[in-house]
Design a protein around this motif. Sequence first.
Motif: not given
Length: 238
Positions: A8, A41-42, A46-47
């Motif tokens: 993350t 990305r999720t 999220y990155r």
Amino acid sequence: MADAGYLTIGKVVSKLQGQYPDLSVSKVRYLEDEGLLTPSRTPGGYRLYSARDIQRLETILYLQKSRFLPLSVIKDELDGKKGTTDSMPEDGCEAAPDPVDPTLSVSPEAERELHPIDRIPEVAGVPISLVRKLADCSIIKLVKSPAGRDLVRGSDLRLIRACNELTRFGIEPKNLRQYLAAANREIPMFEQALASLSRHQGETPDERRLRREVALDRMLTLTGVVRCSIMRRELIDD
């Protein structure tokens, strides 16, 4: 994906902050906004950064800190649009010495600290007498400790080393006062240019500060090219 070695953004920053203490989540996001990083990305947005993403980030940070290259040049280099970073005449006079001379470099730790003036010969390899002369000419500014000791800013160490080497050519601290006067004349021009940068919608104070720093670095590079080119033309080319 995280189980396959992805990190993350917070973990990436924690991983690299030891080497790059000024690194922040905002800076990494800014580099992404500028097109230098493209993490996965999720589904929730999220990155996630792969080992290749982290290596690219480390390269960007190294070139910024050690080569003082602007982001636009770094991006072109990483994307393979130009030659090597060691052969780009637009960021310095073609025959001028490398501005990132390793003999002038300072460790990040030393750069962040205040150093007692009597330790400067050990820290920077420069005599105390020269540091005193530079302070007398206002090229650097000493800091007083609570006990009244003279302290030298770590951010001035590279400047002090450069001034020390100039003495080998007979250029003394008193001769460098003209650069202080020139800098004072140029500061309003840069202040006006920075003030003209429009604020981006939703931009945080840290992101705006970073964008101003990047813009200032680029302007300093370009004005350095102008000065260097003029000096070379008058002293050598003609």
